[in-house]
Motif scaffolding. Structure first.
Motif, PDB file in Angstrom:
ATOM      1  N   GLU A  50       0.831  -1.196   0.000  1.00 53.27           N
ATOM      2  CA  GLU A  50       0.000   0.000   0.000  1.00 53.27           C
ATOM      3  C   GLU A  50       0.870   1.253   0.000  1.00 53.27           C
ATOM      4  O   GLU A  50       2.090   1.172   0.111  1.00 53.27           O
ATOM      5  N   SER A  51       0.232   2.405  -0.094  1.00 56.35           N
ATOM      6  CA  SER A  51       1.015   3.639  -0.175  1.00 56.35           C
ATOM      7  C   SER A  51       1.874   3.785   1.081  1.00 56.35           C
ATOM      8  O   SER A  51       1.441   3.460   2.179  1.00 56.35           O
ATOM      9  N   LEU A 273      -9.180  -5.375   7.937  1.00 54.42           N
ATOM     10  CA  LEU A 273      -8.185  -5.014   8.940  1.00 54.42           C
ATOM     11  C   LEU A 273      -8.600  -3.752   9.664  1.00 54.42           C
ATOM     12  O   LEU A 273      -9.159  -2.847   9.055  1.00 54.42           O
ATOM     13  N   PRO A 274      -8.307  -3.657  10.964  1.00 56.91           N
ATOM     14  CA  PRO A 274      -8.563  -2.393  11.643  1.00 56.91           C
ATOM     15  C   PRO A 274      -7.468  -1.385  11.277  1.00 56.91           C
ATOM     16  O   PRO A 274      -6.349  -1.768  10.935  1.00 56.91           O
ATOM     17  N   GLY A 275      -7.780  -0.105  11.347  1.00 55.17           N
ATOM     18  CA  GLY A 275      -6.780   0.953  11.195  1.00 55.17           C
ATOM     19  C   GLY A 275      -6.180   1.033   9.818  1.00 55.17           C
ATOM     20  O   GLY A 275      -6.670   0.431   8.856  1.00 55.17           O
ATOM     21  N   GLU A 276      -5.109   1.812   9.738  1.00 54.73           N
ATOM     22  CA  GLU A 276      -4.440   2.032   8.463  1.00 54.73           C
ATOM     23  C   GLU A 276      -2.941   1.848   8.630  1.00 54.73           C
ATOM     24  O   GLU A 276      -2.454   1.709   9.739  1.00 54.73           O
ATOM     25  N   VAL A 277      -2.226   1.878   7.492  1.00 60.90           N
ATOM     26  CA  VAL A 277      -0.780   1.730   7.538  1.00 60.90           C
ATOM     27  C   VAL A 277      -0.192   2.880   8.358  1.00 60.90           C
ATOM     28  O   VAL A 277      -0.451   4.038   8.048  1.00 60.90           O
ATOM     29  N   ARG A 292      -2.270  -4.076  13.653  1.00 65.26           N
ATOM     30  CA  ARG A 292      -3.452  -4.358  12.837  1.00 65.26           C
ATOM     31  C   ARG A 292      -3.680  -5.855  12.678  1.00 65.26           C
ATOM     32  O   ARG A 292      -4.620  -6.268  12.007  1.00 65.26           O
TER      33      ARG A 292
ATOM     34  N   ASP B 184      -6.087   3.225   0.101  1.00 63.18           N
ATOM     35  CA  ASP B 184      -5.434   1.928  -0.038  1.00 63.18           C
ATOM     36  C   ASP B 184      -6.461   0.796  -0.031  1.00 63.18           C
ATOM     37  O   ASP B 184      -7.561   0.963   0.495  1.00 63.18           O
ATOM     38  N   VAL B 185      -6.057  -0.353  -0.576  1.00 64.59           N
ATOM     39  CA  VAL B 185      -6.994  -1.474  -0.717  1.00 64.59           C
ATOM     40  C   VAL B 185      -7.620  -1.901   0.605  1.00 64.59           C
ATOM     41  O   VAL B 185      -8.820  -2.168   0.668  1.00 64.59           O
ATOM     42  N   THR B 186      -6.806  -1.989   1.661  1.00 64.67           N
ATOM     43  CA  THR B 186      -7.376  -2.484   2.920  1.00 64.67           C
ATOM     44  C   THR B 186      -8.331  -1.447   3.510  1.00 64.67           C
ATOM     45  O   THR B 186      -9.300  -1.800   4.175  1.00 64.67           O
ATOM     46  N   VAL B 187      -8.076  -0.156   3.241  1.00 60.74           N
ATOM     47  CA  VAL B 187      -8.969   0.899   3.725  1.00 60.74           C
ATOM     48  C   VAL B 187     -10.207   0.970   2.840  1.00 60.74           C
ATOM     49  O   VAL B 187     -11.325   1.205   3.317  1.00 60.74           O
ATOM     50  N   GLN B 190     -12.684  -1.307   4.146  1.00 60.78           N
ATOM     51  CA  GLN B 190     -13.398  -0.755   5.316  1.00 60.78           C
ATOM     52  C   GLN B 190     -14.510   0.198   4.886  1.00 60.78           C
ATOM     53  O   GLN B 190     -15.630   0.155   5.411  1.00 60.78           O
TER      54      GLN B 190
END
Lengths: 321, 316
Positions: A50-51, A273-277, A292, B184-187, B190
């Motif tokens: 991811e970014s 997944l909870p939260g972000e990078v 996470r 992002d993909v995982t976000v 959500q």
């Protein structure tokens, strides 16, 4: 596949120093933290993440567009990080890059023909006539017309501009091509054309690619091997089949489950997944993914798991294995 | 029953110095109560302009030339600006692609979510606060972020705040324009989950705009495929995915990367600029099919109930 290793990267660290003056105590951003892999001739390594995961910085570090902090890069047997001046310039012929945005990677005042010819001029290759001939051949190869040589970048569509950028990258016959999100800025109906062009050129010139994308399905389609990056490190690496069909790292599992697909109803369960990078300026201690992670173990916030081979050719950095 | 939103024969032209051209033509869209309609197309296909036409927020130079937009019994295109303000935010909420650009950097998140309540319902800041905290919980934002400013939030949290603003005044229609493209993909997963919940809990109708067919398949009931400012195909999502009728839709479906293919099936050529469209069918230069009438623009026809297509290959 040929077994010759064309590029070997060992324990590469790439840091960004932040402005703040001589007395500043701000630590550098550790964008790439200890990445190792090897790339064989004719192979496509897909880099997904991811970014902010450091995939673009890794590519720039390999090309020395950003000077790596430490580690080793061996390109065709040469110690690439040890090269300077003329030697470095000559070695760069063998490793080239295509960037994401064909709108900014081309000089708007340079005619397409000259943009493609320029690398030959820089490397003093061929006579004027030979260079022109070579540019004509390459234009043809990437699906552009000879008349396009006299045009300026603004006269082309996004897909055509990316073709020019590709022509410029391959005219020196590189052994390794780094492609950083080369289709993300393009229209959906044009993306497939550019992906096919990459595959055709690879077959023809037996190049090795590092193909970077956030689009796991595209990576799955083009790559022989896949490396998954999270906060500057490889968390999983293996053959495309191994990583996609049997992902081991909880992050890879979540990433694969988040790809929207049309076979949604076949009972695949989405892992949200909870939260972000977190910011790479301040990565969590221990395993960077632990805040996470749905399968966290007690030691995960203290010790960092090593990337180790758990099945032949399939590596993962996780205490579950 | 009257649909919630009914767009009939909309045509929007751009007048620029030296040239004018259509950006939307012969557009028909209706969305029922609680229905999710996905508008799918590439850049320049007219999906965002459709949203802006409904909101009566067209950019300078764009004009509605033909057609009507009916929303809950009111025709919006002939509505004076002052009246239109009752609809924006109150009846129709909107979520944009870039959450960073949709938030005002100098106001707190809580205040920005409260604003529609203050404007449309005349609540005071204080009384709005409790409602706002409920909304924040509903969109998955910790209420502690009430006093936070946009720059303190992550991309996903900002998009949650924008969604909170859009649903605060309890609209019946939500327009979401590429709401996950910047994430992002995982976000993205959500946020899609959040849209599904909002729809179930509030019975919201959603106009979901995206370039990604697989993404909209997770939420949409009806899909509308646009190309060059025109609807090319429309139908229930599963019908269109399993049996695409228009050669453009067929090409899009085939070019989705799948393992095992040696090459990706591709659509040749490029998206033509709107000021230089081919005459007749706008897709004909890139089309694998060829019919005798392709030099004339095909009409959008209903070939089965709810199933529309604009192609000479499907005219009985």
């Amino acid at each position: 596949m040929n077994s010759e290793v064309v590029l070997q990267v060992e324990n590469l660290h790439v840091y960004y120093h932040r402005p703040g003056g001589f007395f500043s105590k701000r630590p550098p951003v550790m964008a790439v933290r200890g990445v190792s892999f090897s790339l064989h001739r004719g192979e496509v390594l897909g880099l997904v993440g991811e970014s902010g995961c450091g995939k673009s910085t890794l590519a720039r570090g390999i090309l020395r567009l950003v000077e790596p902090h430490s580690g080793n890069i061996t390109l065709l047997g040469m110690n690439f990080l040890g090269l300077k001046g003329k030697q470095l310039r000559q070695a760069r012929r063998h490793i080239q890059m295509v960037f994401q945005d064909p709108y900014t990677s081309l000089n708007p005042r340079m005619r397409a023909g000259y943009a493609v010819e320029e690398p030959l001029i820089v490397h003093r290759m061929g006579s004027r006539e030979e260079r022109k001939q070579r540019v004509r051949e390459i234009f043809h190869l990437v699906g552009l017309h000879e008349d396009d040589m006299a045009k300026f970048p603004h006269e082309f569509s996004g897909g055509q501009r990316q073709r020019i950028a590709i022509a410029r990258a391959i005219i020196l016959n590189p052994d390794v091509l780094l492609a950083d999100e080369p289709t993300s800025a393009l229209d959906v109906s044009v993306q497939a054309q550019i992906v096919n062009l990459f595959l055709d050129l690879k077959e023809r010139f037996n190049m090795a690619y590092i193909f970077i994308s956030h689009d796991l399905r595209l990576i799955e389609f083009v790559s022989h091997r896949i490396a998954v990056m999270y906060l500057g490190q490889f968390v999983e690496e293996g053959s495309t089949e191994a990583v996609m069909d049997n992902p081991l790292h909880p992050y890879t599992q979540a990433l694969i489950s988040s790809i929207p697909t049309l076979d949604e109803k076949t009972g695949r369960k989405k892992i949200i997944l909870p939260g972000e990078v977190p910011s790479p300026e301040n990565p969590p201690p221990g395993c960077s993914f632990h805040p996470r992670c749905p399968q966290r173990l007690p030691q995960c916030d203290r010790t960092t798991p090593e990337l180790k081979e758990v099945k032949p050719g399939h590596k993962v950095a996780c205490f579950l294995y | 029953m009257e649909p919630l939103l009914n767009i009939r024969g909309l045509r929007v032209d751009f007048n620029l110095p030296g040239r004018s051209f259509s950006v939307l033509k012969d557009l028909h869209i209706s969305i029922g109560e609680g229905e999710v309609l996905a508008l799918v197309g590439e850049s320049g296909s007219g999906k965002t302009l459709t949203a802006l036409s409904i909101m009566q927020l067209l950019p300078e130079g764009a004009h509605i030339l033909e057609g009507e937009i009916w929303f809950k019994g009111t025709e919006l295109t002939s509505l004076p600006e002052k009246e239109m303000r009752r609809f924006r935010g109150r009846e129709i909420g909107m979520v944009f692609q870039e959450p960073g650009a949709a938030l005002n950097p100098v106001f707190s998140i809580g205040y920005q979510i409260a604003e529609p309540l203050i404007i449309h319902y005349g609540l005071s800041r204080k009384t709005a606060m409790n409602r706002v905290k409920d909304i924040m919980k509903q969109v998955g934002l910790p209420p502690e972020l009430y006093h936070a400013y946009p720059h303190m939030l992550s991309g996903g949290q900002r998009q949650r705040a924008v969604i909170g603003m859009a649903v605060a005044a309890d609209p019946s229609l939500l327009i979401a324009d590429e709401p996950t493209t910047a994430l992002d993909v995982t976000v993205e997963a959500q946020i899609m989950d959040l849209f599904v919940h909002l729809r179930e809990e509030r019975g919201l109708s959603i106009l979901f705009i995206s370039h990604n067919i697989e993404l909209v398949a997770q939420i949409a009931d009806i899909i509308v495929i646009m190309y060059a400012g025109r609807i090319q195909e429309r139908g229930p999502i599963n019908d269109v995915i399993n049996n695409p009728l228009h050669p453009y839709t067929q090409g899009l479906m085939k070019s989705i990367p799948r393992r095992g293919h040696k090459r990706l099936p591709q659509i040749p050529g490029n998206v033509p600029p709107l000021w230089d469209l081919p005459s007749g069918c706008t897709f004909k230069d890139r089309c694998k099919e060829r019919y005798t009438q392709c030099d004339q623009e095909p009409p959008l026809v209903e070939i089965a109930p709810g199933r529309w297509v604009r192609c000479w290959g499907h005219q009985q």
